[in-house]
Design an enzyme around this catalytic site. Structure first.
Site, PDB file in Angstrom:
ATOM      1  N   ASP A 102       0.783  -1.114   0.160  1.00  0.00           N
ATOM      2  CA  ASP A 102       0.051   0.028  -0.049  1.00  0.00           C
ATOM      3  C   ASP A 102       0.885   1.261   0.006  1.00  0.00           C
ATOM      4  OD1 ASP A 102      -2.166  -1.698   0.154  1.00  0.00           O
ATOM      5  OD2 ASP A 102      -2.263  -1.668   2.225  1.00  0.00           O
ATOM      6  N   TYR A 103       0.281   2.376  -0.385  1.00  0.00           N
ATOM      7  CA  TYR A 103       1.012   3.702  -0.348  1.00  0.00           C
ATOM      8  C   TYR A 103       1.514   4.082   0.956  1.00  0.00           C
ATOM      9  CZ  TYR A 103       1.585   8.729  -1.426  1.00  0.00           C
ATOM     10  OH  TYR A 103       1.997  10.140  -1.483  1.00  0.00           O
TER      11      TYR A 103
END
Length: 252
Positions: A102-103
């Protein structure tokens, strides 16, 4: 063996969709024979030609990246945010991430141009285990951690059994550090597992992927995998064994 259209697209001659059109139109030859079947697979020793031009195969390369937070696990981003391939400016091969982080999640990410290897590491039936270090809000009890071990009910079904290791707690700030090892790869799975118990994740880092660890790397750094490491990962995926090591926790 890889699908013919994938080999053509990966060479940079055309996009995947355009490669399929070229095959159907009879403009592709394999070992001197015109091929029109989209399901055709070719091996490293097969000669592929597109409109008379020989397709040059890239040498397979394998890297380990310590992805920082705030980076997209992709080769490009339509919002012009930083992506993982930005850390490989001098690599000519068309590499891409194996799976994703994820970011807002940092940690270990494998990068390669080997499609078969990537599939081996990400396909659910091979079950490569992954360890995450999570800083969470709150301090779970032993019983609550046991629920993680047995599996948590999420909106997309029960999670598989996991391994849990309580590392430390800061009772003044009511936070703690927990290591969670899972085999699945659902979207934001680790965060959702803790949130299902009422403990939101403040920071998250993937510390281990199969036999690989972040040892010797800082965020944003990368190194090439050794042939032995690549072989180890292939063997681990095919045997489906859990790696019984826990990495030493760094500050998160």
């Amino acid at each position: 063996m890889e699908r013919l259209q994938k080999v053509i697209a990966h060479s940079g001659i055309a996009s995947r969709r355009k490669s399929e059109e070229l095959i159907v139109e009879g403009k592709v030859k394999v070992n001197g024979v015109i091929v029109k079947e989209l399901g055709t697979k070719v091996g490293p020793n097969d000669t592929v030609e597109v409109e008379g031009i020989k397709v040059e195969r890239e040498e397979k390369v394998y890297f380990l990246l310590y992805k920082p937070r705030g980076v997209i696990s992709a080769v490009r981003d339509d919002k012009d945010r930083k992506v993982v391939t930005d850390f490989f400016p001098h690599i000519q091969e068309r590499i891409y991430p194996v799976g994703r982080l994820d970011y807002d999640t940092s940690g270990l990410l494998v990068m390669t141009n080997d499609g078969e290897f990537s599939n081996l590491l990400t396909h659910p039936k091979y079950e490569i285990d992954k360890s995450y270090i999570a800083k969470i809000k709150g301090i779970p009890t032993r019983q609550e951690l046991t629920k993680l071990q047995r599996g948590i009910k999420l909106e997309d079904g029960m999670t598989a059994p996991a391994k849990v290791k309580f590392i430390s707690a800061d009772r003044s700030k009511i936070t703690c550090i927990v290591e969670l090892t899972i085999r699945e790869g659902r979207n934001r799975q680790v965060r959702r597992m803790f949130e299902a118990l009422g403990f939101p994740v403040m920071k998250l880092r993937r510390e281990r992927f199969g036999t690989l660890t972040l040892k010797g790397l800082n965020a944003g750094e990368a190194r090439e995998l050794t042939p032995h490491e690549v072989k180890q990962l292939r063997t681990l995926a095919q045997t489906g064994q859990f790696v019984t090591l826990y990495s030493k926790s760094k500050p998160i």
